[in-house]
Enzyme design. Structure first.
Site, PDB file in Angstrom:
ATOM      1  N   ALA C 242       2.647   8.161  -8.471  1.00  0.00           N
ATOM      2  CA  ALA C 242       1.366   7.703  -9.012  1.00  0.00           C
ATOM      3  C   ALA C 242       1.570   6.719 -10.165  1.00  0.00           C
ATOM      4  O   ALA C 242       2.696   6.445 -10.584  1.00  0.00           O
ATOM      5  CB  ALA C 242       0.550   8.904  -9.472  1.00  0.00           C
ATOM      6  N   HIS C 243       0.470   6.194 -10.679  1.00  0.00           N
ATOM      7  CA  HIS C 243       0.538   5.165 -11.725  1.00  0.00           C
ATOM      8  C   HIS C 243       1.173   5.685 -13.018  1.00  0.00           C
ATOM      9  O   HIS C 243       0.973   6.815 -13.398  1.00  0.00           O
ATOM     10  CB  HIS C 243      -0.821   4.527 -12.007  1.00  0.00           C
ATOM     11  N   ASN C 244       1.939   4.802 -13.643  1.00  0.00           N
ATOM     12  CA  ASN C 244       2.572   5.060 -14.934  1.00  0.00           C
ATOM     13  C   ASN C 244       3.663   6.129 -14.903  1.00  0.00           C
ATOM     14  O   ASN C 244       4.138   6.569 -15.955  1.00  0.00           O
ATOM     15  CB  ASN C 244       1.521   5.412 -16.003  1.00  0.00           C
TER      16      ASN C 244
END
Lengths: 347, 347, 347
Positions: C242-244
């Site tokens: 997922a993001h980050n």
């Protein structure tokens, strides 16, 4: 695209508190990483030290904030820096995407397909006969759009998406790369010799307005009728939606969850990652399902939270989990109790 | 394609009980949704009211059924309406697909590839050197077929499938969009400095006749030898099949299940959604594995049903689950018992 | 490509113990399956009987091994047969891939893109503006590379990979078919009417040197900043990042695992298949996580092994599992103890 401090201040209904109104920026970055020609923001006090060392050309800050030291960047003050930045990024994204228009070289578009004049179609995209695409929609490269698919306006289909025949997609929809919409549902009739005969899957998929679908998701077509994803629902990556599933409005489903055939999920439901839901169930509105849960029964009461595999009400599930952690010690205690009882019986 | 009522009655070995033998239909729909020019069916008594209000042009019903009210649609009577419809849909699907033939513009086909004359190849499909494709096979747009791949006859490769070098695919196989066949198995040797060295994966994948594979599935090539999916096996979407796995005949695997390297799955096995099976195991014929189970040991006895993570015989698993639900109350009870024992000891 | 026994012996620093130094081979096979013109190896004594019946033209064996019967194949003796074969296969793979060079017909490459002169670009690949690709990198057919993507040297992007704008990929990276890099992170702000507003995702993805990524993986771009996969890390198929998220060096993650937003995974971590990790956690270096575990808390101590959902230290998890299996019998025992206590109380 470049923007001046004064143009940004105007867009955000803010004002320039410090610095040069004509300074230009062309991209965004976090305050600790931003450089010349970039814009950033300060919303969390924790990051204040970076304000005094940042190389960013522009920093957006709250009206209420007063710098304690000298700042080299141009400062734009707004009511709420975080919301202002979200708005600005959204504006930037929209501007950038709006510029995409026209049909690139090396596309195959059937002569019966009807595309609004401003539609963007990227290279190596294949559009079959009878397809209709509404205005301002963007179809990125290497997309496949099967026969008689209808796509609304302002919808964005990212690279490599595969959309089978007869799918219907609304307005303001986003579908990310690699996602497959409308593949055959998984339906087979066992035969007496152990083999399986395929049940033809002749329904379709309907995706309503404002739905967003992540990357490498699979949504199967219905056996008959439609698999339906209703307005405003958001799906993360690698999700499985089986044939004849219906998902209500404004439901969010996290990555790698799977919903089996013919299950109806209500509206405003929150389903966490890696959840599995068996087929032919109903999930009430406003249900919350914790990560990795396995849902084996319909949820009839609204506003409940479920957890575990098989899932139960999350208070019960937490109680069971806590009890399970005590179980090894409990076994010891019971052995001691047995001895005491035996000693009493001997007396 | 349009079909008259009399043509359909003949195809289904039925007869026209009511209505117009020349009325034409071109598509299917559920009885509650069908309109003019569509055919539907009534097999479940629950839907009988729709028979009297449907706008469908033709309805297929059982020989034994007598309408209680007036019907506007043309009625075709058959021995078993459900089976007749499945047959009809399958016939329709086949007819439609049969029409696909020839090589579309904008394909890349290596000069050494051998395609039977009636093979269909969709736009933007890439066929590398040494590929062989048998008669009546359909390769949809944007498919990648690597070097020396062999594909049998009557096989259908849907849009965007990627097939790596040396894969062998049989006859009457269906592979859905986005699936990747033959990517490298996950094999690395840890080095003393903590890094990993890749073990070259030089085997291939063999897919036998009548296999169906869903969308966005991954089947890795063997390290050496072959990863094998045997005749008649059906895989749903988003499944992981690791290197050197063998899956027996007529096994069905539901979405998001994963099978680790070198595991051998027997024939007529049923594996539900999100199941995980660790590597180097054997799963006996006719095993059934419940959804989300984790299989950590070989299953040597045929005809067993497993459940849970780690999985056990499903009777034991259900007993443990039931016991677990009683555990919090049990903890209370034991505390009470302790007090009683203490009171007895004091006496 | 054909190789003689003497060329192979030289490459492996071995010698020809038996047979014809000029015999040629062009492919590899397992000893029980190899035929004329193939090379194989014997490292495990269990397979020795095959040595005397194999049709392989060449067999690689250990220096220490003396055949007990007559061998028809040419034998090459080396210090360690298994390592020699791994080296040979790697050499063969590299040779074969090295030959790929140049831009095939039917590609779209923006005039501003900068490709090193020996880069391979397969048909139907789309390279957007501002892209930079380093020397000896291979971009297979049907790949999408968005604006300003930077790809290092000796990197291999397999068919159908989709790489969104601004992604940065290092040297010696391998990315398998169907993988999507840089799609939007899953971020939405709930509104008072129950709908969701998208948070623009304007960060990117950074993939460092020597990373290998399997098929149909999803790695989302950061909201701001970067999602980072560090040097030497290996990801299997169908994984969600997922993001980050940040993943440290030399970490291995098996198929179908998912890591939620902003979680930081350390270096030399081993994550088994179908594991789920919730967002905003830290996982210490050298952690091992068993298959299907659900990680709900940060792991702060290095070198621990976790198991279960929710996960605990694997000793505790095994103890709980063992206790759970005893629970149904325990319930019986407690009922008996109750009776005994009651009988004592009556006395």
């Amino acid at each position: 695209m470049k923007f001046t401090a004064s143009a940004i201040a105007k867009l955000l209904d803010g004002h320039i508190a410090v610095g040069n109104k004509d300074i230009e920026v062309s991209s965004f970055a976090k305050i600790e990483e931003a450089g010349v020609g970039q814009i950033t923001f300060l919303a969390n006090a924790k990051y204040e030290p970076y304000l005094y060392s940042t190389k960013a050309s522009i920093v957006i800050i709250n009206n209420s904030f007063e710098p304690a030291e000298q700042v080299n960047a141009t400062l734009i003050k707004v009511k709420d820096a975080y919301t202002a930045v979200a708005y600005l990024l959204s504006f930037y994204d929209t501007q950038k995407r709006e510029q995409l228009t026209g049909v690139e070289e090396d596309t195959i578009i059937h002569k019966t397909a009807q595309l609004a004049p401003d539609v963007y179609v990227g290279g190596f995209t294949y559009i079959a006969k009878g397809v209709i695409i509404g205005e301002k929609s963007k179809i990125f490269p290497q997309v496949y759009i099967g026969e008689n698919v209808v796509i609304g306006s302002n919808t964005c289909i990212m690279p490599g998406v595969k959309i089978y025949d007869n799918t219907i997609i609304g307005n303001h929809v986003i579908i990310h790369g690699g996602t497959v919409i409308g593949s055959d549902g998984f339906g087979f009739v066992p035969q007496s010799d152990g083999s399986y005969t395929k049940i033809p899957q002749i329904g379709n998929v309907v995706i309503e307005d404002y739905v967003e679908i992540g990357a490498n998701v699979c949504i199967d077509r219905a056996t008959m009728g439609s698999t339906i994803i209703k307005k405003g629902t958001k799906l993360d990556n690698l999700i499985q939606i089986a044939h004849n599933v219906e998902i209500g409005e404004n439901t969010v489903i996290a990555a790698q969850a799977g919903i089996s055939g013919s299950t109806k999920v209500g509206k405003n439901v929150r389903i966490a990652g890696q959840v599995g839901i068996v087929g032919h169930l109903s999930i009430a509105d406003n249900t919350t399902i914790a990560a990795q849960s396995g849902i084996t029964k319909s949820i009839t009461e609204v506003n409940t939270t479920l957890m575990g595999a098989p899932a139960s009400n999350h208070y019960e599930a937490l109680r069971s989990q806590a009890a399970l952690r005590q179980l090894p010690d409990l076994l010891k205690k019971i052995r001691e109790m047995e001895k005491k009882i035996e000693s009493l019986l001997i007396l």
